[in-house]
Scaffold this motif. Structure first.
Motif, PDB file in Angstrom:
ATOM      1  N   ALA A 197       0.844  -1.205   0.000  1.00  0.00           N
ATOM      2  CA  ALA A 197       0.000   0.000   0.000  1.00  0.00           C
ATOM      3  C   ALA A 197       0.872   1.246   0.000  1.00  0.00           C
ATOM      4  N   TRP A 198       1.934   1.221   0.769  1.00  0.00           N
ATOM      5  CA  TRP A 198       2.864   2.351   0.816  1.00  0.00           C
ATOM      6  C   TRP A 198       3.463   2.628  -0.556  1.00  0.00           C
ATOM      7  N   ARG A 199       3.670   1.559  -1.326  1.00  0.00           N
ATOM      8  CA  ARG A 199       4.218   1.702  -2.681  1.00  0.00           C
ATOM      9  C   ARG A 199       3.148   2.079  -3.696  1.00  0.00           C
ATOM     10  N   GLY A 200       1.905   2.274  -3.237  1.00  0.00           N
ATOM     11  CA  GLY A 200       0.845   2.737  -4.120  1.00  0.00           C
ATOM     12  C   GLY A 200      -0.006   1.650  -4.750  1.00  0.00           C
ATOM     13  N   MET A 201       0.150   0.412  -4.337  1.00  0.00           N
ATOM     14  CA  MET A 201      -0.641  -0.690  -4.889  1.00  0.00           C
ATOM     15  C   MET A 201      -1.975  -0.738  -4.139  1.00  0.00           C
ATOM     16  N   LEU A 202      -2.971  -0.058  -4.687  1.00  0.00           N
ATOM     17  CA  LEU A 202      -4.241   0.127  -3.988  1.00  0.00           C
ATOM     18  C   LEU A 202      -5.000  -1.171  -3.747  1.00  0.00           C
ATOM     19  N   TRP A 203      -4.782  -2.192  -4.562  1.00  0.00           N
ATOM     20  CA  TRP A 203      -5.443  -3.478  -4.371  1.00  0.00           C
ATOM     21  C   TRP A 203      -5.054  -4.117  -3.045  1.00  0.00           C
ATOM     22  N   SER A 204      -3.900  -3.740  -2.505  1.00  0.00           N
ATOM     23  CA  SER A 204      -3.443  -4.339  -1.257  1.00  0.00           C
ATOM     24  C   SER A 204      -4.342  -3.955  -0.085  1.00  0.00           C
ATOM     25  N   ARG A 205      -5.052  -2.824  -0.212  1.00  0.00           N
ATOM     26  CA  ARG A 205      -5.995  -2.425   0.839  1.00  0.00           C
ATOM     27  C   ARG A 205      -7.098  -3.471   0.980  1.00  0.00           C
ATOM     28  N   LYS A 206      -7.652  -3.908  -0.154  1.00  0.00           N
ATOM     29  CA  LYS A 206      -8.698  -4.932  -0.109  1.00  0.00           C
ATOM     30  C   LYS A 206      -8.150  -6.242   0.438  1.00  0.00           C
ATOM     31  N   ALA A 207      -6.946  -6.591   0.035  1.00  0.00           N
ATOM     32  CA  ALA A 207      -6.326  -7.815   0.540  1.00  0.00           C
ATOM     33  C   ALA A 207      -6.126  -7.730   2.053  1.00  0.00           C
TER      34      ALA A 207
END
Length: 120
Positions: free
Chosen positions: A48-58
């Motif tokens: 998420a810190w790197r900007g991968m927004l899908w990781s929030r859902k994960a």
């Protein structure tokens, strides 16, 4: 949220270590599961810190899954304690603290809504 997700992962690892240290012969699974899910939670935070927004859902799905597991495990542990086995008190307290941390993190996620996770 990134910091909270990473701190949650560190907490799960530390709780797993504490569970193992409280009973090294029988609590190897505490170390394995705390390390595995704590590490995964840290990875979700870093992604998420790197900007991968899908990781929030994960992260939300993983945390919700853990909350369900901790609810079940805490209930079982407290039933054993209430049944007279005070040797499971540390286990019941640790699992309850992990459940509490999971609920708090899920609450923070719901409070932040759909704002981008990103850096910060």
């Amino acid at each position: 949220m990134v910091r909270w997700q990473i701190l949650y992962g560190v907490f799960l690892i530390l709780a797993g270590v504490a569970g193992y240290l409280s009973n090294p012969e029988k609590a190897k699974t505490a170390l394995i599961s705390g390390g595995t899910f704590g590490g995964l939670s840290i990875v979700w935070g870093l992604l998420a810190w790197r900007g991968m927004l899908w990781s929030r859902k994960a992260a939300i799905v993983t945390t919700a899954f853990l909350a369900l597991v901790f609810t079940w495990r805490a209930a079982v542990a407290w039933m054993v304690v209430l049944g007279g086995n005070s040797g499971k008190l540390i286990t019941a307290c640790l699992i309850s603290s992990m459940l509490t941390a999971s609920i708090v993190l899920l609450g923070l996620y719901s409070h932040t809504g759909r704002r981008p996770v990103g850096k910060g």
